[in-house]
Design an enzyme around this catalytic site. Structure first.
Site, PDB file in Angstrom:
ATOM      1  N   ALA A 309       0.851  -1.184   0.000  1.00  0.00           N
ATOM      2  CA  ALA A 309       0.000   0.000   0.000  1.00  0.00           C
ATOM      3  C   ALA A 309       0.890   1.237   0.000  1.00  0.00           C
ATOM      4  O   ALA A 309       2.078   1.141   0.306  1.00  0.00           O
ATOM      5  CB  ALA A 309      -0.890   0.008   1.244  1.00  0.00           C
ATOM      6  N   HIS A 344      -1.412   1.380   9.250  1.00  0.00           N
ATOM      7  CA  HIS A 344      -0.065   1.820   8.869  1.00  0.00           C
ATOM      8  C   HIS A 344      -0.131   3.063   7.958  1.00  0.00           C
ATOM      9  O   HIS A 344       0.484   4.089   8.240  1.00  0.00           O
ATOM     10  CB  HIS A 344       0.636   0.659   8.155  1.00  0.00           C
ATOM     11  CG  HIS A 344       2.004   0.967   7.667  1.00  0.00           C
ATOM     12  ND1 HIS A 344       3.129   0.444   8.265  1.00  0.00           N
ATOM     13  CD2 HIS A 344       2.466   1.726   6.633  1.00  0.00           C
ATOM     14  CE1 HIS A 344       4.197   0.872   7.624  1.00  0.00           C
ATOM     15  NE2 HIS A 344       3.823   1.652   6.624  1.00  0.00           N
ATOM     16  N   GLU A 345      -0.915   2.950   6.902  1.00  0.00           N
ATOM     17  CA  GLU A 345      -0.925   4.054   5.925  1.00  0.00           C
ATOM     18  C   GLU A 345      -1.581   5.308   6.497  1.00  0.00           C
ATOM     19  O   GLU A 345      -1.171   6.422   6.183  1.00  0.00           O
ATOM     20  CB  GLU A 345      -1.632   3.637   4.628  1.00  0.00           C
ATOM     21  CG  GLU A 345      -1.062   2.380   3.960  1.00  0.00           C
ATOM     22  CD  GLU A 345       0.432   2.392   3.745  1.00  0.00           C
ATOM     23  OE1 GLU A 345       1.038   3.488   3.714  1.00  0.00           O
ATOM     24  OE2 GLU A 345       1.016   1.287   3.631  1.00  0.00           O
ATOM     25  N   GLU A 367       8.875   4.615   8.231  1.00  0.00           N
ATOM     26  CA  GLU A 367       8.408   3.238   8.131  1.00  0.00           C
ATOM     27  C   GLU A 367       8.464   2.492   9.466  1.00  0.00           C
ATOM     28  O   GLU A 367       7.576   1.704   9.768  1.00  0.00           O
ATOM     29  CB  GLU A 367       9.179   2.479   7.041  1.00  0.00           C
ATOM     30  CG  GLU A 367       8.999   3.068   5.640  1.00  0.00           C
ATOM     31  CD  GLU A 367       7.529   3.173   5.201  1.00  0.00           C
ATOM     32  OE1 GLU A 367       6.654   2.585   5.871  1.00  0.00           O
ATOM     33  OE2 GLU A 367       7.275   3.868   4.202  1.00  0.00           O
TER      34      GLU A 367
END
Ligand code: BES
Ligand code: ZN
Length: 859
Positions: A309, A344-345, A367
């Site tokens: 993603a 996460h995104e 990250e």
């Protein structure tokens, strides 16, 4: 046009432009001037100052025309007089370029000198551009490529079976330059006003909400879609998508419009991600105490997609399998994966998009942080998943395995060329990054950690920051020596092994701790003595879930006194397996832990950590006797570390035992980490594997038919990954050929080949030969991106003889893959370690497994 164009090799390219192209408008507008800092060849013409719009015009995209034409404008400031402008640019042909100083006449560039290797172009002007602001206009053509990077075409089928293309972007890390010439660095931020001219019946999306949609004057089949001005942002986060999609929508508690775009007819499958996103946005708003700054966020499933993603601001793109859930047919691990990826995104919308790393050296900040907080977020939304246990069994373990190699690298690593940037999207940046943030969060405590995050995000919003900046904010919030502690974890590679022994002194226990670098290749023999500042928690049998003592080990050796700890009490370090180190207990201390392992009073993550440590200590490097295989601490814990044992099981001796023996039965019964983990058990995959393993060509044909019929990508992927379980050599070949066929999405070829390599010993050899024989096609397909590293690792990492290490090394010397250089070195190191391990332990492991052979299944 022709004459001013210096690149005759691309002549054919220009012929594709319709003589009178219908244009798409695309207007990025920077209120800040583009600023360059690290391209030494660039003239110093930038300074961050407010400026006016920059615009791009895109040519109409038709399904058969894979090219786009753009006219764009930048407003910039010439800092020192110059007659050249250097920009990033790749696979783009500039038609004209001109510069108009404010209030003055425009000057046309007379030369475009492409430096292909450096992905730059130099625009030369016949006269000197004087200091001051002005408008740079460029029109150019680019290719809507099929390489899943830059501005690319993604193939999909309509419900009636027609093939169509969507136009999609993927710019991180360094591919915005393939869609438009720009200064393509994270620290060069601008705002963007984007307009697209698209066919009326297509969905057109970009980072921002639509502000206007009107018929396109020259062609009634088109509309012009104008998007609101974006916040100040880096080029790698710009995105636009044109295609056919359905969507579901909701408004999050804090008023943000959330939409999940799915393939046509599959809107239902977007509902789960929608629910996660709508819960996640307020969670982050609250956690950071900073609101989400855009009025909308779209999450969209893209058919051909290289990464999992991508966090484009306001328009997050996903692989279908990372976004879509079929309420009836998806398995629970897919739900968890979707929740983690969404978590996460969306975290990047703050951490990465609002505050961006200064340079790719600090990629890990982005990250590592997102890879940690995604678990915090999922734990908040779905406490029943017991997701942190999975963090330990996935990220933490993976990071330690990689970081124990001599060919690991520090978390912060200096990078320059795009191939070096691609190379660091690895388990060190992600999993070690996440693990050290988890340790730090535990060391600081949630309250101060949140305070520090808020300080950092508010101080640097709309700007860029480096690792030190985060430490400074956290230090301010916590009063602890964060930079000193964390520099030992991010600036040097590796992590420590902590030896511990205890001595009873009346009612107290005196612990002696010694730290040394842990190496997979044997005791550390370097000249220097790397040292870490290690936050260590210590608990006892009195309460296995609560730290009795917390210390910061800031020297090579340390003695601590645990007051009121009786002789019969056990002592354990690293509560919750939060510290990024391994522990080696004295035999007596380890022995005393066995009852707590047996009766499961030690929590699952702690057993998992113990098992990982012990398992790593039976490797030949540490010189521990192989008999440790039999150690109860290893056998009575959850089993992920035994993944490594599969390598040995694939050996000639191991083959005769084969995986039918599987994991010793007591491991299964005792490995109930939690109900939810057991619930993840992928029954269908296991059934497929068993059927294929004993199957013939008609079995394979049935599986391929099921693959073709599967409507969901999740099911297609599930089948793709297990096909390698087939045994006959000619069928293995058939699977490999299938991997490169049209039936498999380009990004998924890697897992089919990986499945063959991991499926059997002969499969690994066949897969490696296949990769070598098809190297050019594979390399070209992924353009040397990070998927090539994954392919290499999946294919060769499990070999276990010295000759193969040499063969792999030699192959990549003659077939260089710059972005996978370090992966190749790591694989060769792993192969040699596997081989050494096998030489020493094959016999004893065979013995161990045979003793535990499962009874024959009842007929
Ligand atoms: N920023 C990355 C996407 C990316 C990865 C871009 C590699 C360029 C190269 C994104 O935030 C990400 O990390 N995606 C992960 C999934 C995530 C849940 C770990 C991925 O793509 O694997
Ligand atoms: Zn990420």
């Amino acid at each position: 046009l022709w004459e001013s164009h210096p690149s005759p090799s691309r002549a054919g390219f220009l012929l594709y432009i319709p003589p009178n192209p219908v244009l798409w408008y695309f207007n990025p507008i920077p209120p800040f001037l583009w600023e360059i800092h690290s391209f030494s060849s660039l003239p110093p013409f930038r300074e961050p100052k407010p400026s006016s719009p920059l615009s791009l015009l895109f040519s109409r995209l038709t399904e058969n025309c894979h090219f786009f034409l753009v006219l764009m404008e930048f407003l910039l400031q010439v800092k020192n007089a110059t007659n050249q402008i250097v920009m990033n640019c790749a696979d783009i042909d500039i038609i004209t370029a001109s510069y108009a100083p404010e209030g003055d006449e425009e000057v046309h560039a007379t030369g475009f000198n492409y430096q292909n290797e450096d992905e730059k172009v130099t625009l030369s002007f016949p006269s000197t551009l004087q200091k001051g602001t002005g408008t740079l206009k460029i029109d150019f053509v680019g290719e809507l490529n099929d390489k899943m990077k830059g501005f690319y075409r993604s193939k999909y089928s309509t419900p009636s079976g027609d093939t169509r293309y969507a136009a999609v972007t993927q710019f991180e890390a360094t591919d915005a330059r393939r869609a438009f010439p720009c200064w393509d660095e994270p620290a060069i931020k601008a705002t963007f006003d984007i307009s697209l001219v698209v066919p009326k019946d297509r969905v057109a999306l970009s980072n921002m909400n639509v502000v206007e949609r009107r018929p396109y004057p020259d062609d009634e089949s088109l509309v012009e879609v104008k998007f609101a001005r974006s916040p100040v942002m880096s080029t790698y986060l710009v995105a636009f998508v044109v295609g056919e999609y359905d969507f579901v929508e909701a408004r999050s508690q804090d008023g943000v419009l959330v939409r999940v775009y799915t393939p046509v007819g599959k809107a239902e499958q977007g509902k789960f991600a929608l629910e996660v996103a709508a819960k996640t946005l307020p969670f982050y708003k609250d956690y950071f105490n900073v609101p989400y700054p855009l009025p909308k966020i779209d999450l969209i499933a893209i058919a051909d997609f290289a990464a999992g993603a991508m966090e484009n601001w306001g328009l997050v793109t996903y692989r279908e399998t990372a976004l879509l859930i079929d309420p009836k047919n998806s398995c629970s691990s897919s739900r968890q994966w979707v929740a983690l990826v969404v978590g996460h995104e969306l975290a990047h919308q703050w951490f990465g998009n609002l505050v961006t790393m200064e340079w790719w050296t600090h990629l890990w900040l982005n990250e590592g942080f997102a890879s940690w907080i995604e678990y915090l977020c999922v734990d908040h939304c779905f406490p029943e998943y017991d997701i942190w246990t999975q963090f330990v069994s996935a990220d933490y373990t993976r990071a330690q395995e990689l970081d124990a190699l001599d060919n690991s690298h520090p978390i912060e690593v200096s990078v320059g060329h795009p191939s070096e940037v691609d190379e660091i999207f690895d388990a060190i940046s992600y999993s070690k990054g996440a693990s050290v943030i988890r340790m730090l969060h535990d060391y600081i405590g949630d309250e101060d950690f949140r305070k520090g995050m808020n300080l950092y995000l508010t101080k640097f919003q709309q700007r860029n920051a480096a690792t030190e900046d985060l430490w400074e904010s956290l230090e301010k919030a916590s009063g602890k020596p964060i930079a000193a502690v964390m520099n030992t974890w991010t600036k040097q590679m590796g992590f420590p092994l902590i030896y511990v022994e205890a001595e009873q002194q009346e009612d107290d226990k005196v612990l002696k701790l010694v730290q040394k670098k842990f190496c997979a290749s044997g005791p550390y023999t370097g000249e220097d003595f790397p040292m870490w500042m290690v936050p260590i928690s210590i608990c006892t049998s009195e309460d296995p879930t609560c730290a009795k003592m917390q210390i910061l080990m800031d020297k090579p050796e340390l003695t601590v006194v645990l007051k009121d700890t009786k002789p019969e009490q056990w002592v354990k370090l690293n509560l919750g397996t939060v510290g990024f180190y391994r522990t080696q207990y004295s035999p007596a201390m380890l022995e005393s832990l066995i009852p707590a392992i047996r009766d499961l009073s030690l929590p699952p993550v702690d057993r998992l950590g113990l098992q990982n440590d012990l398992f790593s200590l039976v490797s030949p490097a540490t010189g521990e006797p192989a008999a440790r295989w039999e150690h109860p601490a290893l056998c009575h814990s959850p089993s992920p570390a035994l993944g490594g044992a599969r390598i040995l099981l694939r050996t000639p001796k191991g083959c005769s035992i084969s995986l039918d023996v599987g994991i010793p039965p007591q491991l299964h019964t005792n490995c109930c980490i939690s109900k939810s983990v057991m619930g993840l058990f992928l029954l269908s995959s296991q059934v497929y594997v068993t059927v294929l393993k004993h199957g013939d060509s008609s079995t394979l044909d049935t599986m391929l038919k099921l693959h073709k019929q599967a409507d969901m990508q999740e099911e297609k992927n599930r089948i793709e990954r297990v096909l390698g379980a087939i045994s006959q050599p000619e069928l293995i070949q058939k699977v490999l050929t299938f991997a490169l066929s049209e039936e498999v999405r380009p990004q998924d070829t890697v897992s089919v080949i990986g499945g063959v390599a991991g499926g059997s010993k002969q499969g690994r050899k066949a897969a490696w030969k296949f990769v070598r024989d098809n190297w050019e096609e594979l390399y070209n397909r992924y353009q040397g991106g990070f998927l090539i590293s994954r392919l290499i690792k999946l294919t060769v990492d499990g070999f276990a003889n010295d000759k193969m290490a040499a063969e792999v090394k030699a192959f990549f010397e003659s077939h260089p893959a710059p972005s996978a250089e370090r992966t190749v070195q790591q694989c060769c190191e792993n192969i040699l370690l596997n081989a050494a391990w096998l030489r020493r332990d094959a016999d004893s492991i065979q013995h161990f497994l045979q003793q535990r052979r499962a009874p024959p299944a009842p007929v």
